[in-house]
Design a protein around this motif. Structure first.
Motif, short mmCIF file in Angstrom:
data_model
loop_
_atom_site.label_atom_id
_atom_site.label_comp_id
_atom_site.label_asym_id
_atom_site.label_seq_id
_atom_site.Cartn_x
_atom_site.Cartn_y
_atom_site.Cartn_z
N ALA A 1 0.83 -1.21 0.00
CA ALA A 1 0.00 0.00 0.00
C ALA A 1 0.87 1.26 0.00
O ALA A 1 0.57 2.24 -0.71
N LEU A 2 1.94 1.23 0.78
CA LEU A 2 2.86 2.37 0.80
C LEU A 2 3.51 2.59 -0.56
O LEU A 2 3.70 3.73 -1.00
N LEU A 3 3.85 1.50 -1.25
CA LEU A 3 4.43 1.62 -2.58
C LEU A 3 3.43 2.21 -3.57
O LEU A 3 3.79 3.05 -4.41
N ALA A 4 2.17 1.79 -3.47
CA ALA A 4 1.12 2.37 -4.32
C ALA A 4 0.97 3.86 -4.03
O ALA A 4 0.84 4.69 -4.95
N LEU A 5 0.99 4.22 -2.75
CA LEU A 5 0.88 5.63 -2.36
C LEU A 5 2.03 6.45 -2.93
O LEU A 5 1.84 7.58 -3.39
N ASN A 6 3.23 5.88 -2.91
CA ASN A 6 4.39 6.60 -3.45
C ASN A 6 4.23 6.90 -4.93
O ASN A 6 4.58 7.99 -5.40
N GLU A 7 3.69 5.94 -5.69
CA GLU A 7 3.49 6.17 -7.13
C GLU A 7 2.50 7.30 -7.36
O GLU A 7 2.71 8.16 -8.23
N VAL A 8 1.42 7.32 -6.61
CA VAL A 8 0.42 8.39 -6.76
C VAL A 8 1.01 9.73 -6.33
O VAL A 8 0.78 10.77 -6.96
N SER A 9 1.82 9.71 -5.27
CA SER A 9 2.46 10.94 -4.80
C SER A 9 3.35 11.54 -5.88
O SER A 9 3.38 12.77 -6.07
N ARG A 10 4.05 10.69 -6.63
CA ARG A 10 4.95 11.19 -7.67
C ARG A 10 4.20 11.84 -8.83
O ARG A 10 4.78 12.57 -9.63
N MET A 11 2.90 11.59 -8.93
CA MET A 11 2.10 12.26 -9.96
C MET A 11 2.13 13.78 -9.75
O MET A 11 2.10 14.54 -10.71
N GLY A 12 2.19 14.18 -8.48
CA GLY A 12 2.28 15.63 -8.21
C GLY A 12 3.55 16.22 -8.76
O GLY A 12 3.54 17.34 -9.30
N GLU A 13 4.67 15.48 -8.66
CA GLU A 13 5.94 15.96 -9.22
C GLU A 13 5.84 16.10 -10.73
O GLU A 13 6.35 17.07 -11.31
#
Length: 535
Positions: free
Chosen positions: A166-178
């Motif tokens: 779940a944390l890995l999935a969250l990281n991918e979505v977070s990088r969308m902001g970048e």
């Protein structure tokens, strides 16, 4: 680009659907679309490259094509991040721990933001471009909140593997902001005519607020320089509150450096009015700051030396020598000054050796004769220099390179820029830096090299006359140490090994010659300056 945006909209719609109610069938549909967005992004990027190669582009067209390339690359990245987020989510066995429904709002925001890109690009709409970049802040807030939830859950459950996915999935979505912020920067860069970071755009707007007219007016930036300390310098064109065209210089970077520049400009305007540009505005934000400075008419001394006529160069030199002499006479104080050239060089030798390790050997023995390494010579010279302060101080530029001196032929006036190192100091500091900034110019034809040498030697001759009038007996010895410092330390900015070797050999020769002078006889020392500067 239109097809790419449409394809990505479809993928983001499926992504929102998946996290709204995770189903493997939806995940498979999304993953199967990988080739579509990748191929479309590749076609856009290929077209941009072809357009740049097909004909000579002006700067605005080149920047636009580069910006579109960046947009396409980050749209493809958004697609890949979405697929990777689904891939990690699919690995969770206890789906409840994923809290999938919380992803719907940020992913919907990403989709709505992507939908604005075409309009922002076609209309060169900076406000819309800023909104695209601001989505990152909301996505970061979502990340921080859910990250705390996941880590709390880890302490309360045995299903840590699921939470890790779940944390890995969250990281991918977070990088969308970048990725969205990178798209925003590309759009803003197209609009203002220079590559710009997202935060820098706000700094620019803030620093212009007290000078510019309508805040909706578009800003035009043109790059002037990138300093070695990381500051960026640009020319700005805008309209003031009366509608008049205004040209200024925008400089931003590390707060300490920019603050030093501001202090330097203010000091010059009190010590020697009219030499430094006027500060129009100053803003600080966290660890960065920005200055808006008066634009100075004229050419840098470097441009005049390399491209001006003989008559233009002679006129500019005369004005420079007259200005420098007047500054020295006006600001002279009886306070002794320690240049500490060898201390400066010792600190910079690591950078020199890192770039040119083969050009700075250690101690060597030739036919039984020991030749000390350059660092050893510097140590010995540092002890000699400590006993030879300048008998007086003057206000110096502090970074007296050719490109920090501007001559306006219409006003027949010399102006200084980049003043963050200005202070009361030994005038030999400025003389030596100016002389070597000529020599290190990487121009190899004989006529230009002779001209460069003439400019350096003329500065020395002017300073030598000033030293005689002031009864400065150790001028030549201190100049030798200053030149050795500048010849050696400047090689950290010179990639050409042959040119760097010539400079390092000169530094070594100067130090050996100066150290051969018996202590107490320094006033009788003279350096063959003309020979040093003629290749």
């Amino acid at each position: 680009m239109s097809f790419l945006l449409a394809e990505l909209d479809g993928q983001l719609a499926r992504l929102v659907t998946y996290f709204g109610a995770p189903q493997s069938a939806v995940a498979a549909q999304l993953i199967q679309r990988a080739g579509y967005s990748s191929n479309l992004a590749g076609r856009v990027r290929k077209a941009c490259l072809a357009a740049m190669l097909r004909k000579k582009s002006d700067e605005a067209r080149r920047l636009r094509l580069q910006g579109i390339d960046t947009v396409a690359r980050n749209l493809d990245l958004l697609s890949r991040l979405g697929r990777r987020a689904v891939d990690q989510a699919e690995k969770t066995r206890k789906i409840k721990l994923l809290r999938a429904d919380t992803y719907v709002a940020p992913l919907t925001l990403v989709r709505k933001t992507v939908a604005c890109i075409q309009e922002a690009l076609d209309g060169q709409d900076s406000r819309l471009a800023v909104r695209i970049g601001q989505a990152r802040g909301e996505i970061d807030t979502f990340h921080d909140r859910l990250f705390r939830t996941y880590t709390r859950d880890m302490a309360e459950t045995k299903h840590t593997e699921d939470l890790a996915y779940a944390l890995l999935a969250l990281n991918e979505v977070s990088r969308m902001g970048e990725a969205l912020e990178a798209i925003s920067e590309a759009l803003l860069s197209i609009n203002i005519g220079q590559t710009v970071q997202f935060e820098r755009y706000f700094t620019l707007r803030s620093v212009l607020a007290g000078v510019a007219g309508d805040e909706d007016d578009e800003i035009s930036l043109k790059p002037l320089a990138e300093t070695r300390s990381g500051s960026a310098i640009s020319s700005v064109e805008m309209r003031d509150r009366k509608g008049r065209s205004v040209a200024a210089v925008f400089k931003d970077g590390d707060k300490r450096k920019v603050k030093e520049e501001r202090v330097g400009v203010k000091s010059w305007n009190s010590v020697y009015p009219g030499l430094a540009p006027e500060i129009l505005s100053y803003e600080k934000n966290g660890q960065s700051a920005a200055l808006l400075i008066e634009h100075l008419d004229g050419e840098t001394f470097e441009d005049i030396v390399l491209g001006g006529s003989d008559a233009a160069l002679a006129t500019a030199q005369k004005a420079l020598h007259k200005t420098v002499r007047d500054i020295w006479r006006t600001t002279l104080t009886d306070e002794p000054a320690q240049m500490a050239a060898m201390e400066q060089l010792a600190k910079r030798m690591k950078d020199v050796i890192r770039l040119h390790p083969r050009l700075v050997p250690g101690a060597q023995t030739i036919n039984g004769v020991l030749l000390p390494g350059l660092p050893a010579l510097i140590d010995r010279a540092q002890a000699r220099e400590a006993a030879l302060p300048a008998p007086f101080s003057v206000y110096i530029h502090g970074d007296f390179n050719l490109d920090n001196v501007i001559y306006d032929p219409v006003a027949a006036k010399i102006r200084f820029i980049d003043l963050h190192r200005s202070r009361y100091m030994d005038y030999v500091q400025d003389v030596s830096v100016f002389m070597v900034s000529n020599y290190r110019l990487q121009v190899l034809d004989a006529a230009t090299r002779a001209r460069i040498a003439g400019v350096a030697v003329a500065m020395h001759e002017m300073a030598e006359k000033f030293a005689r009038r002031q009864k400065d007996g150790t001028y030549h010895y201190r100049l030798a140490l200053g030149l050795a410092r500048s010849f050696a330390s400047s090689t950290r900015f010179v990639v050409d090994a042959d040119h760097a070797r010539r400079m390092l050999l000169r530094a070594r020769y100067i130090l050996e010659t100066a150290l051969a002078v018996p202590e107490g006889r320094e006033a009788r020392f003279k350096l063959p300056v003309k020979d040093l500067f003629h290749d």
